[in-house]
Design an enzyme around this catalytic site. Structure first.
Site, short mmCIF file in Angstrom:
data_model
loop_
_atom_site.label_atom_id
_atom_site.label_comp_id
_atom_site.label_asym_id
_atom_site.label_seq_id
_atom_site.Cartn_x
_atom_site.Cartn_y
_atom_site.Cartn_z
CE LYS A 29 1.79 -17.57 -2.55
NZ LYS A 29 0.97 -18.78 -2.70
CG ASP B 148 -13.93 -6.88 2.19
OD1 ASP B 148 -13.66 -6.24 3.23
OD2 ASP B 148 -14.36 -6.34 1.16
CG ASP C 238 -1.99 -20.23 -1.27
OD1 ASP C 238 -1.53 -20.29 -0.11
OD2 ASP C 238 -1.43 -20.78 -2.24
CG ASP D 81 -8.32 -4.66 1.82
OD1 ASP D 81 -9.29 -4.22 2.47
OD2 ASP D 81 -8.22 -4.54 0.58
CE1 TYR E 37 -3.38 -2.78 1.04
CE2 TYR E 37 -4.58 -0.71 1.09
CZ TYR E 37 -4.57 -2.09 1.03
OH TYR E 37 -5.76 -2.76 0.96
C1 IPM Z 1 -10.50 -0.92 3.80
C2 IPM Z 1 -10.52 -0.41 2.37
C3 IPM Z 1 -9.30 0.44 2.10
C4 IPM Z 1 -8.07 -0.48 2.19
C5 IPM Z 1 -9.27 1.18 0.76
C6 IPM Z 1 -10.51 2.00 0.55
C7 IPM Z 1 -8.05 2.04 0.64
O1 IPM Z 1 -10.66 -1.46 1.46
O2 IPM Z 1 -10.41 -0.11 4.72
O3 IPM Z 1 -10.63 -2.13 3.99
O4 IPM Z 1 -7.75 -1.19 1.24
O5 IPM Z 1 -7.44 -0.47 3.25
MN MN Z 2 -11.13 -3.38 2.42
#
Ligand code: IPM
Ligand code: MN
Ligand code: NAD
Length: 368
Positions: free
Chosen positions: A190, A251, A223, A247, A145
C-alpha cells in the site's frame, strides 16, 4: 514404492482448539500410513497451545511447548482460538504468534491450485478459476502483528514496522520459488499510503534487479489486488506480501478453490524445523461434529514431508491421493459431499493404499 532409506523423525503436534484436534488427527493418521509404506518412524508428541493451553496452564504458549517445537524435526498445528477466550487477559492467538516468532518462521507459503473437478464449487465462474495455480509468500514475523500495542481509555495504537532485512529475506524466498515456477512475482503493498510499504517496494525492486533479473516483477496496491484476484486469478504465479495483507488475501483466494478447508500452509525460517498448518481457523461453528474438511491439514502434512523432512516422494504420494479423492467426489459438506472428517480421511488413506498397490503391481509386471 520406498526409494529412500528409512529414517526416524520427531514431529510435534499442536492440535489447539475447535476443529484443530479433529484435522490434526486426520493429518497424523495419514502420516502414519505413509510411515508404514515407506518404512519411516514418525514419533508424534502432542503439546498444548492456544485456548487449550490457557485452560490448562494460564499461558497460550507454555515453555514446554516452545522447547519441544524448537527441538522437533517439524511441527504440525491444527488451529487456535474460539469465542470462549474472547475478553480474557491472554488470547489463544498470542500463542500462535509467539511460536512463529520463537521458531523464526518469517516465510509463510500458502499454495493454491484449483482442482478442475472442483472449479464448479467456486462462487466464481468456472472459466475464471479453472487452471489457477499460485502461491502466496506471506511475511510472518513482522509488521503490525508484532509492533508495539498501546491502549488507554480513549485511544488504541498498533505500530507497523519493517526492517530492510525482514523484507529482503522473504523477498529472496519468493524470487527463488518463482524461478522454479513460471518466473513471475507480484509484490503487494500500500505504497500510496504507508511508509512501510514504500520501503517494501524499494527493497523488493532492488533484490529483484540485483539478484533475480530473470524473474518478472510487478507491483500491485493491495486494494486493487483484492479485486484482480477475483477478476483474473490465473494471471498470478508468486504473490509476495507483508503479514496482514497476506492474511487477508489468502482467505480471499481460498474461495477460488471451493473451500477454505482445502488450503495448507508451510511456515519456514532460514534453518530449523518448519511449522505446518491449514490456513483456516478453529471453525467454532462446526467444531466437534465431524464436519471439518481435513484436506488443508492433510496437505499441510505433505508440505511438512517435502520442506522439513525432505521426503519428496512421500509428499507427492499424499498430494496424488488427495487429487484422487477430490476427483471421485469423496468430500466433506463444505464441498457438497456427504463425508465427515473421518470418512474423508479414510478416503485419502484408501487412495494412498491404491496408489501404492498400483505401483507395486506395475513393478511386478515389469519383472515378470
Ligand atoms: C492465520 C490466522 C492467524 C493470523 C491468527 C489466528 C493469529 O488468521 O494463520 O491466518 O492472523 O496469522
Ligand atoms: Mn488468517
Ligand atoms: P475460520 O477459518 O475458523 O472459519 C471461517 C468459516 O470457514 C467458518 O464458517 C468455518 O466453519 C469454515 N471453515 C473453516 N475451516 C473449515 C474446514 N476445515 N472445513 C469446513 N469449513 C471450514 O475463521 P473465523 O471463524 O474467522 O475464526 C475462528 C477462530 O479461529 C478465531 O478465534 C480466529 O482467531 C481463529 N483462527 C485461527 C487460525 C489458526 O490457528 N491458524 C486461523 C484463522 C483463524
Amino acid at each position: 514404492m520406498p526409494n529412500t532409506a528409512p529414517q526416524t523423525f520427531n514431529i510435534v503436534l499442536l492440535p489447539g482448539d475447535g476443529v484443530g484436534p479433529e484435522v490434526t488427527r486426520a493429518a497424523r493418521d495419514v502420516l502414519s500410513v505413509i510411515g508404514d509404506f515407506y518404512g519411516h518412524q514418525f514419533g508424534f508428541t502432542e503439546q498444548l497451545i492456544g485456548g487449550a493451553a490457557i485452560d490448562a496452564t494460564g499461558e497460550a504458549l507454555p515453555a514446554e511447548t516452545r522447547d519441544a517445537c524448537l527441538q522437533a524435526d517439524a511441527v504440525l498445528l491444527g488451529a487456535v482460538g474460539g469465542p470462549q477466550w474472547d475478553g480474557g487477559e491472554v488470547r489463544p492467538e498470542q500463542g500462535l504468534l509467539a511460536i512463529r516468532k520463537a521458531m523464526g518462521l518469517f516465510a509463510n507459503l500458502r499454495p493454491l491450485q484449483v482442482s478442475p473437478v472442483l472449479a464448479h464449487r467456486s462462487p466464481l465462474k468456472k472459466e475464471i478459476v479453472e487452471g489457477v495455480d499460485l502461491i502466496v509468500f506471506r511475511e510472518l514475523t513482522g509488521g503490525v502483528y508484532f509492533g508495539e500495542k498501546t491502549r488507554t481509555a480513549d485511544r488504541a495504537s498498533d505500530l507497523c514496522e519493517y526492517t530492510v532485512l525482514e523484507i529482503e529475506r522473504v523477498a529472496r524466498a519468493a524470487f527463488h520459488t518463482a524461478r522454479q515456477r513460471r518466473g513471475k512475482v507480484t509484490s503487494v503493498d500500500k505504497a500510496n499510503v504507508m511508509e512501510t510499504s514504500r520501503l517494501w517496494r524499494e527493497v523488493v525492486t532492488r533484490i529483484g534487479a540485483e539478484e533475480f533479473p530473470d524473474v518478472r516483477l510487478e507491483h500491485a496496491l493491495v486494494d486493487s489486488m483484492a479485486m484482480h484476484l477475483i477478476r483474473k486469478p490465473r494471471d498470478y504465479d508468486v504473490i509476495l506480501t507483508e503479514n496482514m495483507f497476506g492474511d487477508i488475501l489468502s482467505d480471499e483466494i481460498s474461495v477460488l478453490g471451493g473451500s477454505i478447508g482445502l488450503l495448507p500452509s508451510a511456515s519456514l525460517g532460514t534453518h530449523g524445523p518448519g511449522l505446518f498448518e491449514p490456513i483456516h481457523g478453529s471453525a467454532p461453528d462446526i467444531a466437534g461434529q465431524d464436519l471439518a474438511n481435513p484436506v488443508g491439514a492433510i496437505l499441510s502434512a505433505a508440505l511438512l514431508l517435502r520442506h522439513s523432512l525432505k521426503l519428496e516422494d512421500e509428499a507427492d504420494s499424499i498430494e496424488a491421493a488427495v487429487a484422487a479423492v477430490l476427483s471421485a467426489g469423496a468430500v466433506t459438506a463444505d464441498l457438497g459431499g456427504g463425508l465427515g472428517t473421518r470418512g474423508a480421511t479414510e478416503a485419502v488413506i484408501d487412495a494412498i493404499r491404491a496408489i501404492h498397490w498400483a505401483a507395486a503391481h506395475r513393478v511386478q509386471m515389469h519383472w515378470a
